[in-house]
Scaffold this motif. Structure first.
Motif, PDB file in Angstrom:
ATOM      1  N   ARG A 264       0.839  -1.208   0.000  1.00  0.00           N
ATOM      2  CA  ARG A 264       0.000   0.000   0.000  1.00  0.00           C
ATOM      3  C   ARG A 264       0.874   1.258   0.000  1.00  0.00           C
ATOM      4  N   THR A 265       1.925   1.260   0.791  1.00  0.00           N
ATOM      5  CA  THR A 265       2.835   2.408   0.829  1.00  0.00           C
ATOM      6  C   THR A 265       3.488   2.609  -0.529  1.00  0.00           C
TER       7      THR A 265
ATOM      8  N   SER B  77       1.032   3.944  -3.090  1.00  0.00           N
ATOM      9  CA  SER B  77       0.752   5.361  -2.837  1.00  0.00           C
ATOM     10  C   SER B  77       1.883   6.238  -3.358  1.00  0.00           C
TER      11      SER B  77
ATOM     12  N   TRP C  59      -2.357   1.997 -10.905  1.00  0.00           N
ATOM     13  CA  TRP C  59      -2.869   1.546  -9.610  1.00  0.00           C
ATOM     14  C   TRP C  59      -4.240   2.137  -9.282  1.00  0.00           C
TER      15      TRP C  59
ATOM     16  N   ILE D  75       1.564   6.324  -7.171  1.00  0.00           N
ATOM     17  CA  ILE D  75       0.439   7.174  -7.569  1.00  0.00           C
ATOM     18  C   ILE D  75       0.834   8.644  -7.429  1.00  0.00           C
ATOM     19  N   GLY D  76       1.538   8.963  -6.349  1.00  0.00           N
ATOM     20  CA  GLY D  76       1.994  10.333  -6.127  1.00  0.00           C
ATOM     21  C   GLY D  76       2.970  10.813  -7.186  1.00  0.00           C
TER      22      GLY D  76
ATOM     23  N   PRO E 223      -5.566   1.399  -3.970  1.00  0.00           N
ATOM     24  CA  PRO E 223      -5.432   1.759  -2.550  1.00  0.00           C
ATOM     25  C   PRO E 223      -6.689   1.555  -1.712  1.00  0.00           C
TER      26      PRO E 223
END
Length: 108
Positions: free
Chosen positions: A69-70, A73, A83, A76-77, A87
């Protein structure tokens, strides 16, 4: 609150679940019941005997899923869009895992 008896647990033909080595008569549970068939009681005993291993595996899977998950993220950032929708699904699965672990540990 006390924790569960450490494994490994072993289901016996008698529907008892034992901990320890053969000949060590420390029973942790008995899955036999007049309300289910003998085959169902044996299946229940197998499932119960796997509980400590499943709890440990689930706790490890939770750590791995959290790390994923990290990473997702972070990607995605940075603009990676492969993805999309992942999340929230990971968060949902982590919540489900947390409830199951808490239930097994007597915290729910």
């Amino acid at each position: 609150m006390a924790g569960h008896t450490k494994g490994p647990w072993k289901a016996l033909r008698s529907c008892y679940i034992r901990v320890g080595e053969v000949g060590d008569h420390r029973w942790v549970a008995n899955a036999d019941s007049p309300y289910v068939s003998y085959d169902t009681a044996k299946a229940n005993a197998r499932l119960i005997s796997a509980a400590p291993d499943m709890l440990e595996a689930l706790a490890e899977a939770r750590i791995t899923l959290s790390m994923l998950r990290t990473q997702v993220s972070i990607e995605i950032g940075s603009g990676v869009d492969r993805w999309e929708g992942v999340p929230p699904k990971i968060a949902e699965q982590l919540a489900t895992i947390d409830v199951a672990i808490a239930k097994a540990r007597g915290e729910a």
